[in-house]
Design a protein around this motif. Structure first.
Motif, PDB file in Angstrom:
ATOM      1  N   ASN A 328      -6.431   6.458  -0.078  1.00 19.01           N
ATOM      2  CA  ASN A 328      -6.780   5.300  -0.551  1.00 19.01           C
ATOM      3  C   ASN A 328      -6.226   3.899  -1.516  1.00 19.01           C
ATOM      4  O   ASN A 328      -6.604   2.964  -1.128  1.00 19.01           O
ATOM      5  CB  ASN A 328      -7.686   4.731   0.734  1.00 19.01           C
ATOM      6  N   THR A 354       1.951   7.166  -8.683  1.00 15.23           N
ATOM      7  CA  THR A 354       2.152   7.150  -7.032  1.00 15.23           C
ATOM      8  C   THR A 354       3.392   8.216  -7.022  1.00 15.23           C
ATOM      9  O   THR A 354       3.398   8.028  -5.337  1.00 15.23           O
ATOM     10  CB  THR A 354       2.827   5.466  -6.194  1.00 15.23           C
ATOM     11  N   LYS A 384      -1.093   0.721  -3.294  1.00 18.59           N
ATOM     12  CA  LYS A 384      -1.816   0.527  -1.768  1.00 18.59           C
ATOM     13  C   LYS A 384      -0.896   3.048  -1.697  1.00 18.59           C
ATOM     14  O   LYS A 384      -0.282   3.201  -2.253  1.00 18.59           O
ATOM     15  CB  LYS A 384      -0.749   0.512  -0.819  1.00 18.59           C
ATOM     16  N   GLY A 385      -1.429   3.855  -0.558  1.00 13.59           N
ATOM     17  CA  GLY A 385      -0.697   5.019  -0.459  1.00 13.59           C
ATOM     18  C   GLY A 385      -2.082   5.588  -2.464  1.00 13.59           C
ATOM     19  O   GLY A 385      -2.539   5.190  -2.635  1.00 13.59           O
ATOM     20  N   TYR A 422      -8.014  -0.252   3.381  1.00 15.08           N
ATOM     21  CA  TYR A 422      -7.577   0.849   3.003  1.00 15.08           C
ATOM     22  C   TYR A 422      -8.097   1.608   4.831  1.00 15.08           C
ATOM     23  O   TYR A 422      -8.393   0.897   5.554  1.00 15.08           O
ATOM     24  CB  TYR A 422      -8.269   1.816   2.391  1.00 15.08           C
TER      25      TYR A 422
END
Length: 422
Positions: A328, A354, A384-385, A422
Protein backbone atom coordinates in the motif's frame (compact mmCIF):
# COMPACT_ATOMS: atom_id res chain seq x y z
CA UNK A 1 71.33 17.45 75.10
CA UNK A 2 70.16 15.66 72.02
CA UNK A 3 67.94 13.42 74.19
CA UNK A 4 66.47 16.47 75.92
CA UNK A 5 65.69 18.56 72.81
CA UNK A 6 63.91 15.85 70.77
CA UNK A 7 60.86 15.38 73.05
CA UNK A 8 60.57 19.15 73.45
CA UNK A 9 60.47 19.62 69.67
CA UNK A 10 58.09 16.72 69.32
CA UNK A 11 55.85 18.13 72.03
CA UNK A 12 55.73 21.51 70.37
CA UNK A 13 54.87 19.88 67.02
CA UNK A 14 52.09 17.84 68.62
CA UNK A 15 50.66 20.91 70.33
CA UNK A 16 50.70 22.81 67.03
CA UNK A 17 49.04 19.92 65.26
CA UNK A 18 46.54 19.49 68.05
CA UNK A 19 45.63 23.14 67.80
CA UNK A 20 44.98 22.76 64.13
CA UNK A 21 42.89 19.65 64.66
CA UNK A 22 40.85 21.36 67.34
CA UNK A 23 40.21 24.32 65.07
CA UNK A 24 38.99 22.11 62.17
CA UNK A 25 37.24 19.41 64.15
CA UNK A 26 33.85 20.69 62.92
CA UNK A 27 34.83 20.56 59.24
CA UNK A 28 31.29 20.28 57.84
CA UNK A 29 29.94 23.66 58.86
CA UNK A 30 29.26 24.96 55.33
CA UNK A 31 26.07 26.75 54.29
CA UNK A 32 23.43 24.47 52.72
CA UNK A 33 22.37 25.33 49.18
CA UNK A 34 19.10 27.28 49.08
CA UNK A 35 18.12 25.46 45.87
CA UNK A 36 17.04 21.82 45.57
CA UNK A 37 16.68 19.99 42.27
CA UNK A 38 13.30 18.63 41.21
CA UNK A 39 14.85 15.17 41.58
CA UNK A 40 15.59 15.88 45.27
CA UNK A 41 12.12 17.36 45.75
CA UNK A 42 10.44 14.27 44.29
CA UNK A 43 12.57 11.96 46.43
CA UNK A 44 11.05 13.42 49.62
CA UNK A 45 7.61 12.02 48.76
CA UNK A 46 6.84 8.82 50.66
CA UNK A 47 3.27 8.05 49.64
CA UNK A 48 1.45 10.63 51.75
CA UNK A 49 0.89 14.38 51.43
CA UNK A 50 3.92 16.24 52.80
CA UNK A 51 4.11 19.89 53.86
CA UNK A 52 7.58 21.06 52.87
CA UNK A 53 10.10 22.55 55.29
CA UNK A 54 13.79 23.36 54.87
CA UNK A 55 14.64 20.26 56.91
CA UNK A 56 12.81 18.08 54.36
CA UNK A 57 14.94 19.65 51.60
CA UNK A 58 18.32 19.55 53.40
CA UNK A 59 18.23 23.28 54.05
CA UNK A 60 16.92 24.33 50.64
CA UNK A 61 13.89 26.57 50.25
CA UNK A 62 13.27 26.70 46.51
CA UNK A 63 13.48 24.76 43.27
CA UNK A 64 14.35 26.01 39.80
CA UNK A 65 13.42 24.77 36.35
CA UNK A 66 12.22 25.62 32.86
CA UNK A 67 8.50 25.89 32.16
CA UNK A 68 7.51 23.24 29.57
CA UNK A 69 3.72 23.65 29.52
CA UNK A 70 1.69 26.07 27.39
CA UNK A 71 -1.08 27.61 29.45
CA UNK A 72 -2.56 29.43 26.46
CA UNK A 73 -3.72 26.16 24.85
CA UNK A 74 -5.87 25.21 27.89
CA UNK A 75 -4.92 21.52 27.85
CA UNK A 76 -4.08 21.53 31.58
CA UNK A 77 -6.37 22.36 34.50
CA UNK A 78 -6.61 26.06 35.31
CA UNK A 79 -3.79 27.33 37.51
CA UNK A 80 -1.46 24.43 36.62
CA UNK A 81 1.92 24.55 34.92
CA UNK A 82 4.86 22.13 34.64
CA UNK A 83 8.60 22.70 35.02
CA UNK A 84 11.56 20.39 34.45
CA UNK A 85 15.24 20.47 35.34
CA UNK A 86 18.29 18.21 35.44
CA UNK A 87 19.42 16.97 38.85
CA UNK A 88 21.81 14.13 39.66
CA UNK A 89 22.14 13.63 35.93
CA UNK A 90 18.39 12.96 35.47
CA UNK A 91 15.78 15.11 33.76
CA UNK A 92 12.80 15.33 36.12
CA UNK A 93 9.63 17.38 36.15
CA UNK A 94 6.87 18.47 38.51
CA UNK A 95 3.38 19.95 38.17
CA UNK A 96 2.72 23.14 40.14
CA UNK A 97 -0.87 23.99 41.11
CA UNK A 98 -1.29 27.65 42.04
CA UNK A 99 -3.46 28.59 44.99
CA UNK A 100 -7.02 29.42 43.99
CA UNK A 101 -6.36 28.33 40.39
CA UNK A 102 -4.68 31.69 39.86
CA UNK A 103 -3.66 32.72 36.36
CA UNK A 104 -0.24 31.26 35.50
CA UNK A 105 2.21 34.18 35.31
CA UNK A 106 4.91 32.35 33.30
CA UNK A 107 5.18 30.88 29.79
CA UNK A 108 6.89 27.97 28.05
CA UNK A 109 10.64 28.57 27.94
CA UNK A 110 10.74 30.71 31.09
CA UNK A 111 13.41 29.78 33.63
CA UNK A 112 11.88 30.21 37.09
CA UNK A 113 12.61 29.83 40.78
CA UNK A 114 9.78 28.65 43.04
CA UNK A 115 9.82 29.03 46.83
CA UNK A 116 8.27 25.77 48.04
CA UNK A 117 8.46 26.17 51.81
CA UNK A 118 4.98 25.75 53.27
CA UNK A 119 3.58 24.19 50.09
CA UNK A 120 2.35 20.60 49.97
CA UNK A 121 3.79 17.78 47.87
CA UNK A 122 1.13 15.21 47.05
CA UNK A 123 -0.10 12.72 44.49
CA UNK A 124 -3.02 14.07 42.49
CA UNK A 125 -4.68 11.26 40.54
CA UNK A 126 -1.33 9.50 40.40
CA UNK A 127 0.91 12.40 39.34
CA UNK A 128 3.19 14.18 41.80
CA UNK A 129 2.20 17.82 42.31
CA UNK A 130 3.07 20.88 44.37
CA UNK A 131 0.01 22.66 45.78
CA UNK A 132 -0.48 25.81 47.82
CA UNK A 133 1.93 27.91 45.77
CA UNK A 134 1.09 31.60 45.46
CA UNK A 135 2.17 33.63 42.46
CA UNK A 136 4.32 35.69 44.83
CA UNK A 137 6.47 32.58 45.35
CA UNK A 138 7.49 32.48 41.66
CA UNK A 139 10.48 34.44 40.37
CA UNK A 140 11.24 34.78 36.66
CA UNK A 141 14.97 34.22 36.06
CA UNK A 142 15.21 34.28 32.27
CA UNK A 143 12.96 34.10 29.22
CA UNK A 144 13.44 32.14 26.00
CA UNK A 145 15.42 29.24 27.45
CA UNK A 146 15.75 26.25 25.11
CA UNK A 147 13.47 23.42 26.25
CA UNK A 148 15.04 19.97 26.26
CA UNK A 149 12.86 17.29 24.63
CA UNK A 150 13.66 13.61 25.19
CA UNK A 151 13.02 11.41 22.14
CA UNK A 152 12.03 7.87 23.05
CA UNK A 153 9.81 5.04 21.86
CA UNK A 154 6.23 4.68 23.05
CA UNK A 155 7.19 1.26 24.47
CA UNK A 156 10.01 2.74 26.54
CA UNK A 157 7.79 5.60 27.70
CA UNK A 158 5.21 3.08 28.89
CA UNK A 159 7.76 0.81 30.59
CA UNK A 160 9.49 3.71 32.40
CA UNK A 161 6.59 6.12 32.75
CA UNK A 162 7.41 7.15 36.33
CA UNK A 163 10.85 8.38 35.24
CA UNK A 164 9.39 10.44 32.38
CA UNK A 165 6.42 11.88 34.32
CA UNK A 166 6.33 15.68 34.14
CA UNK A 167 9.05 16.01 31.49
CA UNK A 168 8.77 16.76 27.78
CA UNK A 169 9.03 13.74 25.48
CA UNK A 170 8.69 12.96 21.78
CA UNK A 171 7.34 9.64 20.45
CA UNK A 172 6.28 8.17 17.11
CA UNK A 173 2.92 6.44 17.33
CA UNK A 174 -0.32 5.47 15.61
CA UNK A 175 -3.74 5.83 17.08
CA UNK A 176 -4.75 2.34 18.13
CA UNK A 177 -8.06 2.74 16.35
CA UNK A 178 -7.73 4.13 12.83
CA UNK A 179 -9.44 7.55 12.94
CA UNK A 180 -12.44 8.27 10.76
CA UNK A 181 -12.21 11.42 8.60
CA UNK A 182 -14.34 13.31 11.14
CA UNK A 183 -12.52 12.20 14.32
CA UNK A 184 -10.96 14.95 16.46
CA UNK A 185 -8.46 15.03 19.36
CA UNK A 186 -10.89 15.79 22.21
CA UNK A 187 -11.01 13.00 24.78
CA UNK A 188 -8.83 9.94 25.38
CA UNK A 189 -7.27 8.15 22.39
CA UNK A 190 -5.03 5.09 22.73
CA UNK A 191 -1.61 5.34 21.07
CA UNK A 192 0.16 2.35 19.51
CA UNK A 193 3.65 1.73 18.17
CA UNK A 194 3.27 -1.89 17.09
CA UNK A 195 4.56 -3.10 20.46
CA UNK A 196 2.67 -1.21 23.17
CA UNK A 197 -0.74 0.45 23.46
CA UNK A 198 -0.99 1.42 27.12
CA UNK A 199 -0.42 5.19 26.77
CA UNK A 200 -3.42 7.47 26.18
CA UNK A 201 -3.28 10.78 24.33
CA UNK A 202 -5.49 13.00 26.49
CA UNK A 203 -7.02 16.23 25.19
CA UNK A 204 -9.27 18.46 27.26
CA UNK A 205 -12.44 19.57 25.50
CA UNK A 206 -11.37 23.12 26.36
CA UNK A 207 -8.05 22.79 24.48
CA UNK A 208 -7.62 25.15 21.55
CA UNK A 209 -6.85 22.16 19.28
CA UNK A 210 -9.54 19.83 20.67
CA UNK A 211 -11.55 19.89 17.43
CA UNK A 212 -8.57 19.46 15.08
CA UNK A 213 -8.74 16.38 12.82
CA UNK A 214 -6.55 13.42 13.83
CA UNK A 215 -3.97 11.79 11.52
CA UNK A 216 -3.57 8.01 11.49
CA UNK A 217 0.01 8.33 12.73
CA UNK A 218 2.38 11.12 13.75
CA UNK A 219 5.24 12.25 15.95
CA UNK A 220 3.75 13.49 19.22
CA UNK A 221 5.51 15.84 21.65
CA UNK A 222 3.91 16.06 25.06
CA UNK A 223 4.04 15.83 28.85
CA UNK A 224 3.46 12.38 30.41
CA UNK A 225 1.16 12.55 33.44
CA UNK A 226 -0.73 9.91 35.39
CA UNK A 227 -4.49 10.31 35.75
CA UNK A 228 -7.34 8.53 37.46
CA UNK A 229 -10.85 9.43 38.44
CA UNK A 230 -13.90 8.05 40.27
CA UNK A 231 -11.91 5.17 41.71
CA UNK A 232 -10.64 4.07 38.32
CA UNK A 233 -7.18 2.62 37.81
CA UNK A 234 -4.33 5.04 37.20
CA UNK A 235 -3.83 5.67 33.46
CA UNK A 236 -0.65 6.72 31.66
CA UNK A 237 -1.51 9.84 29.67
CA UNK A 238 0.35 12.10 27.28
CA UNK A 239 -0.72 15.78 27.16
CA UNK A 240 0.06 17.79 24.03
CA UNK A 241 0.95 21.42 24.68
CA UNK A 242 -0.52 22.83 21.46
CA UNK A 243 -1.26 21.87 17.85
CA UNK A 244 2.41 22.26 16.90
CA UNK A 245 3.21 19.22 19.04
CA UNK A 246 1.90 16.99 16.24
CA UNK A 247 4.31 16.57 13.33
CA UNK A 248 5.22 14.10 10.58
CA UNK A 249 1.59 13.06 10.09
CA UNK A 250 1.16 9.98 7.94
CA UNK A 251 -0.90 6.92 7.20
CA UNK A 252 -1.12 3.98 9.64
CA UNK A 253 1.72 1.65 10.57
CA UNK A 254 1.87 -1.57 8.56
CA UNK A 255 0.76 -4.66 10.51
CA UNK A 256 3.68 -6.47 12.12
CA UNK A 257 5.90 -3.40 12.21
CA UNK A 258 8.17 -2.07 13.55
CA UNK A 259 10.78 -4.62 12.57
CA UNK A 260 12.59 -4.97 15.91
CA UNK A 261 15.07 -7.70 14.91
CA UNK A 262 14.14 -9.79 17.95
CA UNK A 263 13.50 -12.96 15.93
CA UNK A 264 15.25 -15.22 15.04
CA UNK A 265 17.95 -15.53 17.71
CA UNK A 266 21.12 -13.55 17.05
CA UNK A 267 23.00 -16.79 16.42
CA UNK A 268 21.11 -17.14 13.12
CA UNK A 269 23.11 -14.20 11.72
CA UNK A 270 26.38 -13.90 13.60
CA UNK A 271 28.57 -13.41 10.51
CA UNK A 272 28.91 -10.18 8.54
CA UNK A 273 28.90 -12.10 5.23
CA UNK A 274 25.84 -11.39 3.05
CA UNK A 275 22.89 -13.69 3.77
CA UNK A 276 19.10 -13.56 3.85
CA UNK A 277 17.32 -13.91 7.18
CA UNK A 278 13.63 -14.57 7.77
CA UNK A 279 12.72 -11.84 10.26
CA UNK A 280 9.35 -11.07 11.86
CA UNK A 281 8.18 -8.94 8.93
CA UNK A 282 9.61 -11.05 6.09
CA UNK A 283 12.83 -11.97 4.30
CA UNK A 284 15.68 -9.45 4.65
CA UNK A 285 19.17 -9.33 3.15
CA UNK A 286 21.85 -8.52 5.75
CA UNK A 287 25.06 -7.65 3.91
CA UNK A 288 27.97 -6.75 6.23
CA UNK A 289 25.40 -6.70 9.04
CA UNK A 290 24.60 -9.03 11.93
CA UNK A 291 21.94 -9.49 14.59
CA UNK A 292 23.65 -8.06 17.67
CA UNK A 293 23.09 -8.32 21.43
CA UNK A 294 26.18 -6.95 23.21
CA UNK A 295 24.92 -5.28 26.39
CA UNK A 296 25.66 -1.55 26.73
CA UNK A 297 27.47 -1.48 23.38
CA UNK A 298 24.80 -2.12 20.75
CA UNK A 299 22.36 0.81 20.70
CA UNK A 300 19.14 -1.14 20.90
CA UNK A 301 15.74 -0.09 22.15
CA UNK A 302 15.68 -0.46 25.98
CA UNK A 303 12.59 -2.67 25.72
CA UNK A 304 14.33 -5.08 23.31
CA UNK A 305 17.43 -7.21 23.33
CA UNK A 306 18.58 -7.43 19.69
CA UNK A 307 19.39 -4.93 16.97
CA UNK A 308 21.38 -4.67 13.74
CA UNK A 309 25.11 -3.97 13.85
CA UNK A 310 26.72 -2.94 10.55
CA UNK A 311 30.45 -3.43 9.93
CA UNK A 312 33.09 -0.67 10.14
CA UNK A 313 35.95 0.55 7.92
CA UNK A 314 34.53 -0.93 4.70
CA UNK A 315 35.35 0.45 1.28
CA UNK A 316 32.05 -0.90 -0.10
CA UNK A 317 28.45 -0.27 1.03
CA UNK A 318 26.68 -2.43 3.61
CA UNK A 319 22.93 -3.11 3.47
CA UNK A 320 19.94 -3.98 5.63
CA UNK A 321 17.42 -4.64 2.87
CA UNK A 322 13.83 -5.82 2.56
CA UNK A 323 13.50 -8.62 0.00
CA UNK A 324 9.71 -8.22 -0.25
CA UNK A 325 7.25 -5.47 -1.15
CA UNK A 326 4.72 -3.68 1.02
CA UNK A 327 1.50 -3.36 -1.01
CA UNK A 328 0.00 0.00 0.00
CA UNK A 329 2.82 2.42 -0.71
CA UNK A 330 4.44 4.49 2.04
CA UNK A 331 3.98 7.88 3.67
CA UNK A 332 6.67 7.63 6.35
CA UNK A 333 9.58 5.50 7.61
CA UNK A 334 11.13 5.85 11.06
CA UNK A 335 14.07 4.02 12.64
CA UNK A 336 16.48 4.28 15.56
CA UNK A 337 20.25 4.44 15.07
CA UNK A 338 23.49 5.00 16.96
CA UNK A 339 27.17 4.23 16.89
CA UNK A 340 28.41 0.96 18.36
CA UNK A 341 30.11 1.39 21.79
CA UNK A 342 32.87 4.03 21.42
CA UNK A 343 33.13 3.77 17.62
CA UNK A 344 33.34 6.78 15.35
CA UNK A 345 30.22 7.94 13.57
CA UNK A 346 29.41 6.78 10.04
CA UNK A 347 27.32 7.81 7.03
CA UNK A 348 24.12 6.09 5.93
CA UNK A 349 20.93 6.74 3.98
CA UNK A 350 17.51 5.25 3.36
CA UNK A 351 16.63 3.97 -0.11
CA UNK A 352 13.46 2.62 -1.74
CA UNK A 353 12.59 0.52 -4.76
CA UNK A 354 9.29 0.29 -6.65
CA UNK A 355 10.51 -2.36 -9.12
CA UNK A 356 11.24 -5.29 -6.80
CA UNK A 357 14.81 -4.19 -6.10
CA UNK A 358 15.97 -3.76 -9.71
CA UNK A 359 16.95 -0.14 -8.88
CA UNK A 360 17.06 1.99 -5.76
CA UNK A 361 16.44 5.68 -5.00
CA UNK A 362 17.80 7.62 -2.01
CA UNK A 363 15.25 9.40 0.21
CA UNK A 364 16.42 12.64 1.78
CA UNK A 365 20.00 13.36 2.82
CA UNK A 366 22.84 11.23 4.07
CA UNK A 367 22.86 10.93 7.88
CA UNK A 368 26.22 11.39 9.61
CA UNK A 369 25.48 12.03 13.29
CA UNK A 370 25.36 8.54 14.82
CA UNK A 371 26.65 8.75 18.38
CA UNK A 372 26.58 6.96 21.75
CA UNK A 373 22.90 7.78 22.38
CA UNK A 374 20.17 6.26 20.23
CA UNK A 375 18.48 8.74 17.87
CA UNK A 376 15.34 8.53 15.74
CA UNK A 377 15.32 9.33 12.02
CA UNK A 378 12.03 10.20 10.30
CA UNK A 379 11.55 10.17 6.52
CA UNK A 380 8.37 11.57 4.97
CA UNK A 381 7.36 10.46 1.46
CA UNK A 382 4.47 9.98 -0.93
CA UNK A 383 5.00 6.59 -2.57
CA UNK A 384 2.03 4.81 -4.11
CA UNK A 385 1.92 1.14 -4.99
CA UNK A 386 4.23 -1.71 -3.90
CA UNK A 387 7.51 -0.58 -2.34
CA UNK A 388 10.49 -1.96 -0.41
CA UNK A 389 13.23 -0.22 1.59
CA UNK A 390 16.84 -0.65 2.62
CA UNK A 391 19.38 1.07 4.86
CA UNK A 392 22.67 1.68 3.06
CA UNK A 393 25.83 2.33 5.12
CA UNK A 394 28.31 4.04 2.81
CA UNK A 395 31.71 2.44 2.20
CA UNK A 396 34.02 5.34 3.06
CA UNK A 397 37.10 3.30 3.96
CA UNK A 398 39.07 3.13 7.20
CA UNK A 399 38.37 5.70 9.92
CA UNK A 400 41.26 8.12 10.31
CA UNK A 401 39.61 10.43 12.84
CA UNK A 402 39.91 13.45 10.54
CA UNK A 403 38.01 13.34 7.27
CA UNK A 404 36.90 9.69 7.32
CA UNK A 405 34.52 8.43 10.02
CA UNK A 406 33.31 4.89 9.38
CA UNK A 407 32.58 3.11 12.66
CA UNK A 408 30.08 0.35 13.30
CA UNK A 409 26.42 1.39 13.10
CA UNK A 410 23.48 0.13 15.15
CA UNK A 411 20.01 0.10 13.57
CA UNK A 412 16.76 -0.70 15.42
CA UNK A 413 12.96 -0.55 15.11
CA UNK A 414 12.38 0.13 11.42
CA UNK A 415 8.74 1.23 11.05
CA UNK A 416 6.95 1.71 7.71
CA UNK A 417 3.67 3.60 7.42
CA UNK A 418 1.09 3.11 4.68
CA UNK A 419 -0.06 5.74 2.25
CA UNK A 420 -2.59 8.22 3.59
CA UNK A 421 -5.10 7.16 0.91
CA UNK A 422 -4.46 3.48 0.34
Amino acid sequence: MKHIHFPVVALLACLALGGCLKKDIDYAHGTPSPVASVEVLRSTYRGAALQLTTSELMGAERITGVVISDTSSHNLPAGNFVIQDIGRGNMRGITIALSGNAAVPVSAGDSVAVNVIGSTLLSNKGSLQLTGIGTDKITLLKKGVKIVVKSTSLSDLSANFASYEGTLVKVNADFKQLPAPTDVYAGDKLLYDGLDSSVVLHTETSATFANDKMPASATFTGIPLYNSGNGAAVVKQLYLRNSSDVSNASGPLYNGYPEDFESPDASAKGSYAAATVNLKTGLWLLDQAILATTKDRDRFNPTGKQCIRMQQNLAKPAYVQMNYDLPNGASKVTLSYGSYYTDASSTWNLQYSTNQGASWTVIGNNIKDAGPSAKTATFLMDIKGPVRFRVCKLGLGTTNGVDILNGRLSIEDIAVFQQLNY
